[in-house]
Design a protein around this motif. Structure first.
Motif, PDB file in Angstrom:
ATOM      1  N   ALA A  70       0.843  -1.199   0.000  1.00  0.00           N
ATOM      2  CA  ALA A  70       0.000   0.000   0.000  1.00  0.00           C
ATOM      3  C   ALA A  70       0.877   1.247   0.000  1.00  0.00           C
ATOM      4  CB  ALA A  70      -0.923   0.003   1.215  1.00  0.00           C
ATOM      5  N   VAL A  71       0.536   2.202  -0.872  1.00  0.00           N
ATOM      6  CA  VAL A  71       1.326   3.420  -0.988  1.00  0.00           C
ATOM      7  C   VAL A  71       0.392   4.629  -1.018  1.00  0.00           C
ATOM      8  CG1 VAL A  71       3.222   4.570  -2.174  1.00  0.00           C
ATOM      9  CG2 VAL A  71       2.952   2.088  -2.411  1.00  0.00           C
ATOM     10  N   VAL A  72       0.114   5.155   0.155  1.00  0.00           N
ATOM     11  CA  VAL A  72      -0.488   6.482   0.306  1.00  0.00           C
ATOM     12  C   VAL A  72       0.483   7.184   1.241  1.00  0.00           C
ATOM     13  CG1 VAL A  72      -2.504   7.828   0.987  1.00  0.00           C
ATOM     14  CG2 VAL A  72      -2.804   5.507   0.071  1.00  0.00           C
ATOM     15  N   ASP A  73       1.349   8.007   0.689  1.00  0.00           N
ATOM     16  CA  ASP A  73       2.613   8.297   1.354  1.00  0.00           C
ATOM     17  C   ASP A  73       3.008   9.771   1.240  1.00  0.00           C
ATOM     18  OD1 ASP A  73       4.951   7.762   2.700  1.00  0.00           O
ATOM     19  OD2 ASP A  73       5.968   6.840   0.986  1.00  0.00           O
ATOM     20  N   PRO A  74       2.230  10.670   1.857  1.00  0.00           N
ATOM     21  CA  PRO A  74       2.607  12.090   1.766  1.00  0.00           C
ATOM     22  C   PRO A  74       3.953  12.406   2.390  1.00  0.00           C
ATOM     23  CG  PRO A  74       0.795  11.750   3.324  1.00  0.00           C
ATOM     24  CD  PRO A  74       0.971  10.469   2.582  1.00  0.00           C
ATOM     25  N   GLY A  75       4.479  11.525   3.253  1.00  0.00           N
ATOM     26  CA  GLY A  75       5.774  11.753   3.883  1.00  0.00           C
ATOM     27  C   GLY A  75       6.941  11.101   3.159  1.00  0.00           C
ATOM     28  N   VAL A  76       6.726  10.674   1.900  1.00  0.00           N
ATOM     29  CA  VAL A  76       7.780   9.969   1.167  1.00  0.00           C
ATOM     30  C   VAL A  76       9.061  10.798   1.134  1.00  0.00           C
ATOM     31  CG1 VAL A  76       7.000  10.885  -1.077  1.00  0.00           C
ATOM     32  CG2 VAL A  76       8.353   8.767  -0.980  1.00  0.00           C
ATOM     33  N   GLY A  77      10.189  10.117   1.386  1.00  0.00           N
ATOM     34  CA  GLY A  77      11.480  10.789   1.366  1.00  0.00           C
ATOM     35  C   GLY A  77      11.827  11.487   2.661  1.00  0.00           C
ATOM     36  N   GLY A  78      10.889  11.549   3.608  1.00  0.00           N
ATOM     37  CA  GLY A  78      11.125  12.206   4.889  1.00  0.00           C
ATOM     38  C   GLY A  78      11.552  11.222   5.958  1.00  0.00           C
ATOM     39  N   ASN A  79      11.143  11.524   7.189  1.00  0.00           N
ATOM     40  CA  ASN A  79      11.588  10.718   8.326  1.00  0.00           C
ATOM     41  C   ASN A  79      10.714   9.503   8.612  1.00  0.00           C
ATOM     42  OD1 ASN A  79      13.782  12.419   8.890  1.00  0.00           O
ATOM     43  ND2 ASN A  79      12.484  13.807  10.076  1.00  0.00           N
ATOM     44  N   ARG A  80       9.567   9.390   7.950  1.00  0.00           N
ATOM     45  CA  ARG A  80       8.705   8.244   8.231  1.00  0.00           C
ATOM     46  C   ARG A  80       9.399   6.951   7.813  1.00  0.00           C
ATOM     47  NH1 ARG A  80       9.335   6.120   4.182  1.00  0.00           N
ATOM     48  NH2 ARG A  80       8.295   6.294   2.178  1.00  0.00           N
ATOM     49  N   ARG A  81       9.137   5.869   8.537  1.00  0.00           N
ATOM     50  CA  ARG A  81       9.791   4.596   8.257  1.00  0.00           C
ATOM     51  C   ARG A  81       9.102   3.849   7.117  1.00  0.00           C
ATOM     52  NH1 ARG A  81       9.962   2.235  14.382  1.00  0.00           N
ATOM     53  NH2 ARG A  81       7.726   2.646  14.124  1.00  0.00           N
ATOM     54  N   ALA A  82       9.871   3.111   6.362  1.00  0.00           N
ATOM     55  CA  ALA A  82       9.336   2.125   5.418  1.00  0.00           C
ATOM     56  C   ALA A  82       9.323   0.798   6.163  1.00  0.00           C
ATOM     57  CB  ALA A  82      10.207   2.035   4.177  1.00  0.00           C
ATOM     58  N   ILE A  83       8.176   0.088   6.118  1.00  0.00           N
ATOM     59  CA  ILE A  83       8.015  -1.081   6.987  1.00  0.00           C
ATOM     60  C   ILE A  83       7.407  -2.264   6.238  1.00  0.00           C
ATOM     61  CG2 ILE A  83       7.823   0.224   9.134  1.00  0.00           C
ATOM     62  CD1 ILE A  83       4.762  -0.041   8.920  1.00  0.00           C
ATOM     63  N   ALA A  84       7.626  -3.440   6.819  1.00  0.00           N
ATOM     64  CA  ALA A  84       6.920  -4.660   6.428  1.00  0.00           C
ATOM     65  C   ALA A  84       6.451  -5.338   7.710  1.00  0.00           C
ATOM     66  CB  ALA A  84       7.819  -5.590   5.624  1.00  0.00           C
ATOM     67  N   LEU A  85       5.207  -5.783   7.702  1.00  0.00           N
ATOM     68  CA  LEU A  85       4.598  -6.381   8.886  1.00  0.00           C
ATOM     69  C   LEU A  85       4.045  -7.757   8.536  1.00  0.00           C
ATOM     70  CD1 LEU A  85       2.356  -3.345   9.980  1.00  0.00           C
ATOM     71  CD2 LEU A  85       4.747  -3.761  10.591  1.00  0.00           C
ATOM     72  N   GLN A  86       4.085  -8.653   9.495  1.00  0.00           N
ATOM     73  CA  GLN A  86       3.376  -9.924   9.385  1.00  0.00           C
ATOM     74  C   GLN A  86       2.201  -9.901  10.344  1.00  0.00           C
ATOM     75  OE1 GLN A  86       5.615 -13.425  10.405  1.00  0.00           O
ATOM     76  NE2 GLN A  86       4.060 -14.822   9.611  1.00  0.00           N
ATOM     77  N   PHE A  87       1.035 -10.327   9.850  1.00  0.00           N
ATOM     78  CA  PHE A  87      -0.129 -10.510  10.712  1.00  0.00           C
ATOM     79  C   PHE A  87      -0.759 -11.841  10.341  1.00  0.00           C
ATOM     80  CE2 PHE A  87      -1.855  -8.839   6.913  1.00  0.00           C
ATOM     81  CZ  PHE A  87      -3.229  -9.001   6.890  1.00  0.00           C
ATOM     82  N   ALA A  88      -1.842 -12.212  11.007  1.00  0.00           N
ATOM     83  CA  ALA A  88      -2.367 -13.571  10.875  1.00  0.00           C
ATOM     84  C   ALA A  88      -2.713 -13.942   9.442  1.00  0.00           C
ATOM     85  CB  ALA A  88      -3.589 -13.751  11.780  1.00  0.00           C
ATOM     86  N   SER A  89      -3.150 -12.972   8.637  1.00  0.00           N
ATOM     87  CA  SER A  89      -3.616 -13.273   7.287  1.00  0.00           C
ATOM     88  C   SER A  89      -2.578 -13.029   6.200  1.00  0.00           C
ATOM     89  CB  SER A  89      -4.871 -12.447   6.975  1.00  0.00           C
ATOM     90  OG  SER A  89      -5.928 -12.792   7.843  1.00  0.00           O
ATOM     91  N   GLY A  90      -1.386 -12.570   6.561  1.00  0.00           N
ATOM     92  CA  GLY A  90      -0.389 -12.321   5.529  1.00  0.00           C
ATOM     93  C   GLY A  90       0.600 -11.254   5.930  1.00  0.00           C
ATOM     94  N   PHE A  91       0.930 -10.372   4.960  1.00  0.00           N
ATOM     95  CA  PHE A  91       1.966  -9.375   5.165  1.00  0.00           C
ATOM     96  C   PHE A  91       1.499  -8.017   4.653  1.00  0.00           C
ATOM     97  CE2 PHE A  91       3.925 -13.505   4.665  1.00  0.00           C
ATOM     98  CZ  PHE A  91       4.828 -13.562   5.718  1.00  0.00           C
ATOM     99  N   LEU A  92       2.058  -6.964   5.244  1.00  0.00           N
ATOM    100  CA  LEU A  92       1.762  -5.594   4.854  1.00  0.00           C
ATOM    101  C   LEU A  92       3.077  -4.888   4.564  1.00  0.00           C
ATOM    102  CD1 LEU A  92      -0.746  -4.803   7.754  1.00  0.00           C
ATOM    103  CD2 LEU A  92      -1.352  -5.421   5.401  1.00  0.00           C
TER     104      LEU A  92
END
Length: 263
Positions: A70-92
């Motif tokens: 998912a990419v709704v990212d007004p902070g792109v290139g700034g201090n916000r982290r890029a992340i990957a998460l695992q949850f019960a149904s898959g990955f984000l």
């Protein structure tokens, strides 16, 4: 025969430009056998809350181990982290800006990683304005191709993930108070009040000075009339039979809503 792994894509990129196709091209370069499903690319620009709602509404309809990029990212290139998460149904996979909070309110994060390993980016020095192409799409493709989450970067505490300030609905003496959390392309106003609280009861909605009786379907009232019902997403919804409730009521995301329930 093994079923192909699925990647879903959601963004605010629209369809007039090549951004979405470029992300798909990056995924295909890494693994052309992956099945790519578009959730939507019509999220209003920079509207993280709308992206949050659409992800939350869609994820349960996909097989386990699906990777949601998912990419709704007004902070792109700034201090916000890029992340990957695992949850019960898959990955984000995406920016740490609250975009995944809707899903995580229903299914907690099992593991969370900041995407600090450039071995799984498209290029070691990504564009400051297009992390969807250079980080999120390639990471999603590698993840769906079997790369372990632990190789993508450094582990972070799921409790540190950014949350959007979307209030929860609250019980009151005669019912529930809540707010509008999403407006779809028909102008239907989706509240944050679960339909389960009114199912099988007599109820009404108060919003913008209007009182609207609860019903079962859009056509339970004449064309042009306001209706309140439980939408397909299982939230209380305000609509107009054949019309646009947002335009009629002139309300925005976060507008206050009250549901009154007869005992």
């Amino acid at each position: 025969m093994l079923e192909p792994k699925i990647i879903t894509l959601l963004s605010d990129f629209g369809l007039n430009d090549v951004y979405v196709a470029v992300m798909k091209g990056v995924i295909a370069q890494i693994n052309p056998t992956l099945m790519v499903v578009d959730l939507t690319h019509q999220i209003p620009p920079q509207n993280i809350a709308a992206g949050r709602f659409c992800l939350m509404s869609a994820y349960r309809y996909f097989p386990a181990q699906t990777v949601h990029v998912a990419v709704v990212d007004p902070g792109v290139g700034g201090n916000r982290r890029a992340i990957a998460l695992q949850f019960a149904s898959g990955f984000l996979v995406g920016p740490d800006n609250g975009l995944f909070g809707g899903i995580l309110s229903q299914s907690r994060a099992i593991a969370a990683f900041e995407l600090t390993n450039p071995d799984y980016w498209r290029v070691p020095t990504p564009s400051a304005t297009f992390h969807g192409r250079d980080i999120f799409a390639p990471v999603g493709a590698h993840l769906a191709s079997g790369v372990p989450l632990e190789q993508l970067g450094r582990e972070i505490d799921p409790a540190s993930l950014v949350e959007l300030p979307i209030p929860e609905c609250q019980r009151i003496e005669r019912g529930v108070t809540g707010c509008i959390q999403y407006c779809d392309r028909f102008g239907n106003l989706v509240t944050n009040i679960p339909g389960s609280l009114v199912q099988g009861k007599f109820w009404s909605v108060e919003i913008a000075g209007q009182t609207i009786l609860g019903c079962q379907t859009y056509s339970d009232n004449p064309v042009g009339n306001l209706v309140a019902l439980i939408g397909s997403h299982d939230w209380v919804e305000i609509a107009i039979n054949g019309g646009n409730a947002q335009m009629r009521l002139k309300v925005e995301l976060g507008a206050s809503v009250q549901v009154l329930i007869d005992s």
